[in-house]
Design a protein around this motif. Sequence first.
Motif, PDB file in Angstrom:
ATOM      1  N   GLU A  58       0.819  -1.207   0.000  1.00 14.76           N
ATOM      2  CA  GLU A  58       0.000   0.000   0.000  1.00 14.76           C
ATOM      3  C   GLU A  58       0.855   1.260   0.000  1.00 14.76           C
ATOM      4  N   SER A  59       0.241   2.324  -0.472  1.00 16.23           N
ATOM      5  CA  SER A  59       0.851   3.643  -0.391  1.00 16.23           C
ATOM      6  C   SER A  59      -0.247   4.644  -0.048  1.00 16.23           C
ATOM      7  N   ALA A  60       0.150   5.699   0.637  1.00 21.34           N
ATOM      8  CA  ALA A  60      -0.805   6.720   1.037  1.00 21.34           C
ATOM      9  C   ALA A  60      -0.178   8.095   0.854  1.00 21.34           C
ATOM     10  N   THR A  61      -1.011   9.046   0.450  1.00 20.83           N
ATOM     11  CA  THR A  61      -0.567  10.431   0.386  1.00 20.83           C
ATOM     12  C   THR A  61      -1.381  11.239   1.386  1.00 20.83           C
ATOM     13  N   PHE A  62      -0.753  12.268   1.908  1.00 18.49           N
ATOM     14  CA  PHE A  62      -1.343  13.097   2.956  1.00 18.49           C
ATOM     15  C   PHE A  62      -1.213  14.560   2.568  1.00 18.49           C
ATOM     16  N   LYS A  63      -2.145  15.358   3.071  1.00 18.87           N
ATOM     17  CA  LYS A  63      -2.030  16.802   2.912  1.00 18.87           C
ATOM     18  C   LYS A  63      -2.535  17.455   4.195  1.00 18.87           C
ATOM     19  N   LYS A  64      -2.101  18.689   4.390  1.00 22.02           N
ATOM     20  CA  LYS A  64      -2.558  19.419   5.563  1.00 22.02           C
ATOM     21  C   LYS A  64      -3.875  20.104   5.246  1.00 22.02           C
ATOM     22  N   VAL A  65      -4.840  19.902   6.126  1.00 20.42           N
ATOM     23  CA  VAL A  65      -6.141  20.542   6.024  1.00 20.42           C
ATOM     24  C   VAL A  65      -6.358  21.271   7.341  1.00 20.42           C
ATOM     25  N   ASP A  66      -6.433  22.584   7.279  1.00 13.59           N
ATOM     26  CA  ASP A  66      -6.595  23.409   8.485  1.00 13.59           C
ATOM     27  C   ASP A  66      -5.552  23.058   9.542  1.00 13.59           C
ATOM     28  N   GLY A  67      -4.315  22.854   9.098  1.00  8.62           N
ATOM     29  CA  GLY A  67      -3.209  22.602  10.014  1.00  8.62           C
ATOM     30  C   GLY A  67      -3.082  21.168  10.503  1.00  8.62           C
ATOM     31  N   GLU A  68      -3.961  20.276  10.060  1.00  6.81           N
ATOM     32  CA  GLU A  68      -3.906  18.872  10.484  1.00  6.81           C
ATOM     33  C   GLU A  68      -3.627  17.978   9.280  1.00  6.81           C
ATOM     34  N   TRP A  69      -2.834  16.917   9.505  1.00  4.27           N
ATOM     35  CA  TRP A  69      -2.552  15.959   8.449  1.00  4.27           C
ATOM     36  C   TRP A  69      -3.760  15.077   8.214  1.00  4.27           C
ATOM     37  N   LYS A  70      -4.132  14.923   6.939  1.00  2.00           N
ATOM     38  CA  LYS A  70      -5.242  14.066   6.532  1.00  2.00           C
ATOM     39  C   LYS A  70      -4.780  13.187   5.381  1.00  2.00           C
ATOM     40  N   ILE A  71      -5.297  11.963   5.330  1.00  7.80           N
ATOM     41  CA  ILE A  71      -5.039  11.085   4.196  1.00  7.80           C
ATOM     42  C   ILE A  71      -5.924  11.551   3.052  1.00  7.80           C
ATOM     43  N   ASP A  72      -5.337  11.766   1.885  1.00  4.47           N
ATOM     44  CA  ASP A  72      -6.184  12.139   0.755  1.00  4.47           C
ATOM     45  C   ASP A  72      -6.228  11.057  -0.319  1.00  4.47           C
TER      46      ASP A  72
END
Length: 145
Positions: free
Chosen positions: A123-137
Amino acid sequence: MKARNLLLVIGTAMLLSCQSEKKLDNPEVLEKVLISYFDGIKNKDLDKMNAVTSEDFVLFEDGKIWNNDSLYNFLNSLPPYSATFSLSPLKISIDDKIGNLYYINHMDMILNDTIEDNYDWIESATFKKVDGEWKIDFLHSTVKE
């Protein structure tokens, strides 16, 4: 002329040295977010799954495109189960706005309190910051052979 060039070099060096170094987030933060997501899957907890994913989250698995709602509905169609996930080895890359990781996901599962099974995925996962918190996108999962 030499003094002028020397002052220019010293001034430039001082400006460059005064710039603050960009502080990167701790890579373990992404691992904790991912583990929290799999805890949501394990417990059929849609709120927990949504809490750690972006609004545009997508999962590619088994030739299908899923979101949290479709995955949650699938989980609820299964007979009663318990699951344990082990993620290793984690390879993490992170900066101040995006992160990604890849790993092997091993699951031990018990269906109907009697049928034991296990699965392995790459598996692989990408993350981005949403309102200062890390989220899996984005999460991509392929059965490991």
